[in-house]
Design a protein around this motif. Structure first.
Motif, PDB file in Angstrom:
ATOM      1  N   LEU A 151      41.018  43.267  30.658  1.00  0.00           N
ATOM      2  CA  LEU A 151      40.084  43.894  31.616  1.00  0.00           C
ATOM      3  C   LEU A 151      40.496  44.109  32.960  1.00  0.00           C
ATOM      4  O   LEU A 151      39.654  44.633  33.628  1.00  0.00           O
ATOM      5  CB  LEU A 151      38.730  43.407  31.322  1.00  0.00           C
ATOM      6  N   GLY A 152      41.646  43.445  33.261  1.00  0.00           N
ATOM      7  CA  GLY A 152      42.199  43.449  34.710  1.00  0.00           C
ATOM      8  C   GLY A 152      41.980  42.332  35.667  1.00  0.00           C
ATOM      9  O   GLY A 152      41.960  42.617  36.894  1.00  0.00           O
ATOM     10  N   LYS A 153      41.390  41.256  35.211  1.00  0.00           N
ATOM     11  CA  LYS A 153      41.319  39.977  36.121  1.00  0.00           C
ATOM     12  C   LYS A 153      42.368  39.790  36.806  1.00  0.00           C
ATOM     13  O   LYS A 153      42.213  39.663  38.065  1.00  0.00           O
ATOM     14  CB  LYS A 153      40.689  38.863  35.213  1.00  0.00           C
ATOM     15  N   THR A 154      43.499  39.901  36.292  1.00  0.00           N
ATOM     16  CA  THR A 154      44.662  39.488  37.184  1.00  0.00           C
ATOM     17  C   THR A 154      45.151  40.496  38.017  1.00  0.00           C
ATOM     18  O   THR A 154      45.469  40.080  39.447  1.00  0.00           O
ATOM     19  CB  THR A 154      45.947  39.203  36.332  1.00  0.00           C
ATOM     20  N   HIS A 155      44.827  41.713  37.995  1.00  0.00           N
ATOM     21  CA  HIS A 155      44.953  42.865  38.549  1.00  0.00           C
ATOM     22  C   HIS A 155      44.254  42.690  39.694  1.00  0.00           C
ATOM     23  O   HIS A 155      44.561  43.054  41.035  1.00  0.00           O
ATOM     24  CB  HIS A 155      44.876  44.262  38.017  1.00  0.00           C
ATOM     25  N   LEU A 156      42.846  42.433  39.467  1.00  0.00           N
ATOM     26  CA  LEU A 156      42.044  42.401  40.631  1.00  0.00           C
ATOM     27  C   LEU A 156      42.165  41.334  41.816  1.00  0.00           C
ATOM     28  O   LEU A 156      42.176  41.710  42.866  1.00  0.00           O
ATOM     29  CB  LEU A 156      40.554  42.002  39.872  1.00  0.00           C
TER      30      LEU A 156
END
Length: 68
Positions: free
Chosen positions: A13-18
């Protein structure tokens, strides 16, 4: 000031990207020290500091970071 950011959610869900975006934004413009560090790398450094009896130096190195 201790203000942890915990993002519990499903895989992909994009936690690392955030968090990488926060790191990038924190480094732009303002004079502050930002460090993006995975839990694995943090624990590796912490355990290594304990083994070599340099835990205080490890703590002081991280204390100088504005956003970890």
């Amino acid at each position: 000031m201790f203000n942890p950011a915990i993002h519990p959610c499903r895989l992909g869900l994009g936690k690392t990207h955030l968090l990488q975006a926060v790191t990038w934004a924190g480094n732009s413009g303002v004079e502050r020290k930002v460090l993006y560090l995975t839990a694995e790398k943090f624990m590796y450094g912490f355990v290594a500091a304990l083994k070599t009896q340099t835990a205080l130096a490890f703590k002081e190195a991280l204390r100088g970071i504005d956003v970890l």
